[in-house]
Design an enzyme around this catalytic site. Structure first.
Site, mmCIF file in Angstrom:
data_model
loop_
_atom_site.group_PDB
_atom_site.id
_atom_site.type_symbol
_atom_site.label_atom_id
_atom_site.label_comp_id
_atom_site.label_asym_id
_atom_site.label_seq_id
_atom_site.Cartn_x
_atom_site.Cartn_y
_atom_site.Cartn_z
ATOM 1 C CE LYS A 1 -2.168 3.109 2.720
ATOM 2 N NZ LYS A 1 -2.251 4.034 1.679
ATOM 3 C CD GLU B 1 13.077 1.122 9.761
ATOM 4 O OE1 GLU B 1 13.797 2.183 9.982
ATOM 5 O OE2 GLU B 1 13.626 0.055 10.061
ATOM 6 C CB CYS C 1 12.586 9.507 8.207
ATOM 7 S SG CYS C 1 13.748 8.535 7.139
ATOM 8 C CD GLU D 1 9.213 13.089 11.722
ATOM 9 O OE1 GLU D 1 7.854 12.743 11.827
ATOM 10 O OE2 GLU D 1 10.039 12.476 10.992
HETATM 11 P P1 NDP Z 1 1.969 8.413 7.729
HETATM 12 O O1 NDP Z 1 2.435 7.540 8.955
HETATM 13 O O2 NDP Z 1 0.875 9.422 7.867
HETATM 14 O O3 NDP Z 1 1.561 7.347 6.666
HETATM 15 C C1 NDP Z 1 2.389 6.356 6.188
HETATM 16 C C2 NDP Z 1 1.583 5.188 5.617
HETATM 17 O O4 NDP Z 1 0.852 4.646 6.340
HETATM 18 C C3 NDP Z 1 0.749 5.839 4.427
HETATM 19 O O5 NDP Z 1 0.698 4.966 3.509
HETATM 20 C C4 NDP Z 1 -0.544 6.039 4.899
HETATM 21 O O6 NDP Z 1 -1.430 5.968 4.182
HETATM 22 C C5 NDP Z 1 -0.561 4.732 5.841
HETATM 23 N N1 NDP Z 1 -1.646 5.016 7.159
HETATM 24 C C6 NDP Z 1 -2.153 5.871 7.732
HETATM 25 N N2 NDP Z 1 -2.843 5.710 8.481
HETATM 26 C C7 NDP Z 1 -2.908 4.433 8.798
HETATM 27 C C8 NDP Z 1 -3.379 3.625 9.528
HETATM 28 N N3 NDP Z 1 -4.296 3.655 10.611
HETATM 29 N N4 NDP Z 1 -3.249 2.135 9.570
HETATM 30 C C9 NDP Z 1 -2.464 1.734 8.443
HETATM 31 N N5 NDP Z 1 -1.881 2.421 7.469
HETATM 32 C C10 NDP Z 1 -1.965 3.962 7.721
HETATM 33 O O7 NDP Z 1 3.106 9.061 7.283
HETATM 34 P P2 NDP Z 1 3.467 10.042 6.423
HETATM 35 O O8 NDP Z 1 2.904 9.546 4.799
HETATM 36 O O9 NDP Z 1 2.925 11.298 6.429
HETATM 37 O O10 NDP Z 1 5.184 10.175 6.252
HETATM 38 C C11 NDP Z 1 6.048 10.994 7.056
HETATM 39 C C12 NDP Z 1 6.473 10.199 8.364
HETATM 40 O O11 NDP Z 1 7.138 9.028 7.671
HETATM 41 C C13 NDP Z 1 7.311 11.082 9.070
HETATM 42 O O12 NDP Z 1 7.119 10.863 10.331
HETATM 43 C C14 NDP Z 1 8.827 10.396 8.576
HETATM 44 O O13 NDP Z 1 9.598 10.636 9.726
HETATM 45 C C15 NDP Z 1 8.316 9.039 8.723
HETATM 46 N N6 NDP Z 1 9.219 8.480 7.748
HETATM 47 C C16 NDP Z 1 10.207 7.207 8.262
HETATM 48 C C17 NDP Z 1 11.085 6.888 7.657
HETATM 49 C C18 NDP Z 1 12.092 5.948 8.297
HETATM 50 O O14 NDP Z 1 12.853 5.015 7.623
HETATM 51 N N7 NDP Z 1 12.089 5.714 9.504
HETATM 52 C C19 NDP Z 1 11.630 7.065 6.130
HETATM 53 C C20 NDP Z 1 10.432 7.993 5.744
HETATM 54 C C21 NDP Z 1 9.591 8.651 6.556
HETATM 55 P P3 NDP Z 1 -2.082 7.263 3.424
HETATM 56 O O15 NDP Z 1 -0.966 8.067 2.858
HETATM 57 O O16 NDP Z 1 -3.025 6.791 2.736
HETATM 58 O O17 NDP Z 1 -2.476 8.149 4.903
#
Ligand code: NDP
Length: 479
Positions: free
Chosen positions: A172, A247, A281, A383
């Site tokens: 997804k 992550e 991130c 963050e």
């Molecule tokens: P989110 O947590 O909002 O979303 C990440 C993914 O999870 C998306 O596909 C999202 O779908 C999905 N999602 C959202 N809600 C749910 C749920 N309740 N159950 C299951 N899946 C869900 O993160 P962002 O997309 O805003 O990304 C930014 C964040 O990611 C930052 O905090 C960043 O630090 C972190 N990050 C961490 C990395 C690492 O390697 N540690 C690398 C890159 C980013 P949808 O988009 O459709 O809401």
């Protein structure tokens, strides 16, 4: 408007309920494509297809699985320019960076894990009369959930090891940046990956992401995203004892000691703060500078900052594009307001940036430098995930370590010093999964990748990712 489709059982499919939502180009602030608003019926269909495909993929020789993955990488490479353009329009990252980083790494991830899948093997032990060996075996149907900030890079980084280990995957991508995952899925059948082995379901995290997390036939989930989403996934998965890799977010320190080379370190600190508009991130959003060089270092930053070219991300020389969405731009601007309320002084930037012409309604924010804030204020603890860096002076090595470790996060840090002994001491004491010395974001895909504290659970990269996507069986016999 272009319709994005799900990819289930080898077919490009409309969502079964026929519902879609709009997807914006953030550089112009307008919708340009439609995303399937998938629901549980789409997921059921995908799980069924993946379960059916699993025995064949599991039993296929690793070299054949690798061949199909290499082929998929080659197909993406043949279309790399289209992928880079699509990623740029969907996400806002400047085209040159989408090409050199997001798409190139997507291709590299597939090649890397195709090879890793062939190398990955169990271990042998002998203890007295007991001879044992281990068999790493694929889990079955696994899910990957990835974020919007580096769409293609993280999408492939998560599903490639799962496939290489012999699992079937339901992937997804983020609802905010679904386009390159869709384009990739269109190439899968030509790669030789059998139907049903790899499935892509688009939709909203709170709806289809949550359904994936709960599904009883998906025993492992690899997630990259925010800490609060990760926490929710972890608690849902715990009820079914699912395997989870998380992550999550970061609030990473860049630490500059007085013996650092100021020119190199200021280039590094700016790249760490503002790459991908601060939406990585690993970005260094807290810049700790030793007091004795604080003013000189700040002047170097302010001198170089105007060289970062903000503008239309499709233009070849643009270095700083829009934020990924209006909601995210507003969140970041809200944090800049908060910083001022907390007593911060804006040394540079601080505002929405209007780009003339085609991108006049885009979601741009100036690269922003803020100083005079204490380490424990919200701006320095939470963050922000945007082009905002705070400057924090420190006196001693111990002070730097204490400030660096003072947040709930622990993903990455970079240290700038010419003193090797100091670099080793500080690296050992920083609470994070990754430390870079005199560099930032250099990656060897073999190395473990992940965070401590609220930045995550588990490690990805090389063998660690293969271990996550397998269960190890021990076979012992008496000799
Ligand atoms: P989110 O947590 O909002 O979303 C990440 C993914 O999870 C998306 O596909 C999202 O779908 C999905 N999602 C959202 N809600 C749910 C749920 N309740 N159950 C299951 N899946 C869900 O993160 P962002 O997309 O805003 O990304 C930014 C964040 O990611 C930052 O905090 C960043 O630090 C972190 N990050 C961490 C990395 C690492 O390697 N540690 C690398 C890159 C980013 P949808 O988009 O459709 O809401």
């Amino acid at each position: 408007m272009q319709k994005i489709l799900n990819f289930i059982g080898g077919d490009m499919m409309e969502p079964l309920a026929g519902e879609y939502f709009e997807n914006e180009d953030p550089s112009i602030g307008k919708a340009y494509s439609l995303v399937p608003d998938s629901d549980e019926s789409d997921l059921e269909h995908a799980v069924k297809a993946a379960k059916k495909a699993f025995p064949h993929w599991r039993d296929m020789h690793a070299a054949l699985r690798a061949g199909a993955m290499h082929k998929l990488a080659d197909l993406i490479e043949e279309n790399a320019a289209e992928f880079a353009r699509a990623e740029c329009i969907d996400n806002g990252r400047p085209l040159s960076q989408c090409s050199a980083a997001n798409i190139a790494r997507g291709i590299a991830n597939l090649h890397f894990f195709a090879d890793e899948g062939q190398k990955f093997a169990g271990e042998n032990f002998k203890s007295g009369k007991i001879e044992s060996y281990t068999l790493p075996q694929p889990i079955g149907v696994v899910a990957t959930i990835s974020p919007w900030n580096l769409p293609m890079l993280l999408f492939t980084w998560k599903f490639a090891p799962a496939l290489a280990a012999g699992n079937c995957v339901i992937a997804k991508p983020s609802e905010v940046t679904p386009m390159t995952a869709y384009m990739l899925s269109e190439l899968v059948n030509d790669s030789g990956i059998p139907r049903g082995v790899f499935n892509v379901i688009h939709g909203k995290g709170a709806k289809i992401g949550a359904a994936i997390t709960k599904h009883p036939d998906i025993p492992a989930i690899s997630f990259t995203g925010g800490t609060s989403t990760g926490t929710e996934i972890y608690s849902t998965a715990a009820k079914q004892l699912k395997k989870v890799s998380l992550e999550l977010g970061g609030k990473n320190p860049t630490i500059v000691f007085e013996d650092a080379d100021i020119e190199t370190a200021s280039d590094g600190a700016l790249a760490a703060a503002f790459s991908n508009q601060g939406q990585i991130c690993l970005c260094g959003s807290r810049l700790l500078i030793q007091e004795s060089i604080y003013e000189r270092f700040k002047i170097a930053l302010l001198r170089k900052l105007p060289n970062i070219k903000i503008g239309d991300p499709l233009e070849a020389d643009t270095q700083h594009g829009p934020m990924v969405s209006k909601a995210h731009m507003e969140k970041v601007l809200g944090y800049i307001d908060l910083a001022v309320k907390e007593g911060g002084r804006i040394a540079a930037g601080g505002k929405r940036h209007i780009v003339d012409g085609r991108c006049k309604d885009g979601y741009f924010i100036e690269p922003t430098i803020i100083e005079k804030l204490p380490p424990d204020c919200r701006t320095n603890q939470e963050e922000i995930f945007g082009p905002v860096v705070t400057l924090l002076p420190f006196k001693t090595e111990e002070d730097a370590i204490a400030i660096a470790n003072s947040t709930q996060y622990g993903l990455a840090a970079s240290i700038w010093t010419q003193d090797d002994a100091r670099a080793k001491r500080v690296s050992a004491k920083i609470e994070s999964g990754i430390v870079w010395v005199n560099c930032w974001n250099v990656r060897d895909l073999n190395t473990p990748f992940g965070g401590v504290k609220k930045s995550g659970i588990g490690r990805e990269g090389g063998r660690r990712a293969m271990e996550f996507f397998t269960e190890e069986k021990t076979v012992s016999r008496m000799v």
